[in-house]
Design an enzyme around this catalytic site. Structure first.
Site, PDB file in Angstrom:
ATOM      1  N   HIS A  30       0.829  -1.212   0.000  1.00  0.00           N
ATOM      2  CA  HIS A  30       0.000   0.000   0.000  1.00  0.00           C
ATOM      3  C   HIS A  30       0.866   1.266   0.000  1.00  0.00           C
ATOM      4  O   HIS A  30       0.549   2.256   0.645  1.00  0.00           O
ATOM      5  CB  HIS A  30      -0.937   0.018   1.206  1.00  0.00           C
ATOM      6  N   ASN A  57     -10.048  -3.412   2.022  1.00  0.00           N
ATOM      7  CA  ASN A  57      -9.759  -3.215   0.605  1.00  0.00           C
ATOM      8  C   ASN A  57     -11.048  -2.920  -0.151  1.00  0.00           C
ATOM      9  O   ASN A  57     -12.127  -2.849   0.446  1.00  0.00           O
ATOM     10  CB  ASN A  57      -9.085  -4.467   0.017  1.00  0.00           C
TER      11      ASN A  57
END
Length: 482
Positions: free
Chosen positions: A55, A128
């Site tokens: 990320h 997510n």
């Protein structure tokens, strides 16, 4: 005309000359006692903190969560205490596998990490834009992420290692199917759903626990990019999603998501035919329908990307009374891994940075460490128990109800249910013929150049999910399934 400000060093000392270094004569070498030069160079060398291992590239914005339904029967958390109650939030979107300079339009899951600044402390939900994940056990997380990064020798991405790992990990098939579907490349961050992905818990005032799945339904509608458009944008505007989110908020077009939940009682979980704590599977919405609980709106951009987005830290270990965790193996691994990553990447006292600091008072016995702000506890004791009436004390009334555990301590094989395929197959059959064709084309293209043994093994997984799924990919690759 206003008087200009005086340039200073970081310690506040006025700077007389910011153009010329101190030297021994006009042509001589520079002098080590030029503290202003040394400070500028030393600070510059440290302006980049280590990027997130995953990320790494992200965008963030502040907003509000507004309660639209009374759920106090499920949770005693004060942010849910009344319909209409608002809580400030910070949401960070991200791609998963790419580096900070990667393109926003790569085929990749998108992170959806949400921080609630509640009156009882910060509550984080890390998730997510997909309701499931590739693996079930955190033991395999470093291995999986290695396959999404670069080969140590060549520093190149490798389809071989990705598909090799997935072909040996059949539990990944559900997420792989989503990743290579039309939803694998969202059109920016505003036009995608978010999910807590993991199973979390809610605890009410009676001490009753319910398991919960969090869903964030985009009010902007789902929009995705075709692979050709995504490739074009990656070359012309790699910060496409960042720009879209920032500009929308600046012009007052505030993106919104309906915050929904699925609820399962402990008794239902004990009797459920599937493991409700398996993050590679979803809960049936027919059996556990979505309940809308609030509205999330993003309405304020950060003033400084580095300070407020790059240094933002999220972790499932950030909880408040009335919410909790679950036996989800991946979630339990993340409870340690996320907080530990922040201690390494940002610093021991990362919680004291403004974007991470709770809006509620903090009374702890933590002291010292890099970047300790404020009075560092002053003259107050830094140990407990102690003899001081005004020192922080534990509060037993916030104890969670006991969670019954049973069984022998061992390394239990998580690949024992043999059902890796039903949900992936069901998802394939839900797709239109056009979506199925795109999925098959995307996967076949991504498997080009992968060794025959890996392709054959992975094709069997697709075939077990649905014969048309496996045969379609095999045909696209020019392979006859035996």
């Amino acid at each position: 005309m206003s008087q200009s400000k005086i340039l200073t060093t970081a310690s506040g000392a006025p700077v007389a000359d910011n153009q010329n270094s101190r030297s021994a004569g006009p042509r001589g070498p520079l002098l080590l006692d030029d503290f202003h030069l040394i400070e500028k160079l030393a600070h510059f060398n440290r302006e980049n903190i280590p990027e997130r291992r995953v990320h790494a590239k992200g965008s963030g914005a502040y907003g509000t969560f507004t309660v639209t339904r009374d759920i106090t029967e499920y949770s005693s958390a004060k942010l849910f205490s009344a319909v209409g109650k608002q809580t400030e939030t910070f949401l960070r979107f991200s791609t998963v596998g790419g580096e900070r300079g990667s393109a926003d339009t790569e085929r990749d899951p998108r992170g959806f990490a949400l921080k609630f600044y509640t009156e009882e402390g910060n509550w984080d939900i890390v998730g997510n834009n997909t309701p499931v994940f590739f693996i079930r056990d955190p033991m395999k997380f470093p291995d999986f992420i290695h396959t999404q990064k670069r080969l140590p020798q060549s520093n190149l991405k490798s389809a071989q290692m990705m598909w090799d790992f997935w072909s040996h990990s059949p539990e990944s098939l559900h997420q792989v199917t989503i990743l290579f579907s039309d939803r694998g490349i969202p059109d920016g961050y505003r036009h995608m759903h978010g999910f807590g992905s993991h199973t979390y818990s809610l605890i009410n005032a009676k001490g009753e626990r319910h398991w919960v799945k969090w869903h964030y339904k985009t009010a902007q509608g789902i929009k995705n990019l075709a692979p050709a458009d995504a490739a074009r944008i990656a070359g012309t505007d790699p910060d496409y999603a960042q720009r879209d989110l920032f500009d929308a908020i600046e012009r007052g077009d505030y993106p919104k998501w309906r915050v929904c939940m699925q609820i399962m009682s402990e008794d239902q979980a004990n009797r459920h035919h599937e493991n409700p704590f398996d993050v590679t599977k979803t809960w049936s919405q027919k059996e556990f329908p979505l309940i809308e609980v609030g509205m999330l709106e993003l309405n304020r951009n950060p003033l400084n990307y580095f300070a407020e987005v790059e240094q933002a830290t999220f972790g499932p270990s950030n909880m408040v009374p009335g919410v909790g965790l679950s036996p989800d193996r991946m979630l339990q691994g993340r409870v340690f891994a996320y907080a530990d990553a922040h201690r390494y990447r940002v610093g021991t006292n990362h919680q004291q940075l403004p974007v991470n600091a709770p809006r509620s008072p903090v009374h702890s016995y933590q002291r010292d460490g890099s970047m300790a702000f404020g009075s560092n506890g002053g003259a107050a004791p830094n140990y407990e128990p102690n003899s001081y009436a005004d020192a922080p004390k534990q509060a037993p009334q916030y104890r969670e109800p006991a969670l019954a555990l049973h069984g022998d301590a061992d390394r239990f094989d998580h690949r024992v249910d043999a059902d890796y395929y039903s949900q992936a197959g069901a998802l394939f059959r839900l797709m239109s013929a056009e979506q199925q064709a795109l999925l098959i084309d995307n996967i076949a293209g991504a498997m080009m150049g992968v060794s025959a043994d890996v392709v054959e093994r992975q094709l069997q997984h697709f075939y077990h999910a649905d014969e048309a799924y496996g045969n379609g990919i095999a045909k696209a690759l020019g392979i006859q399934l035996g």
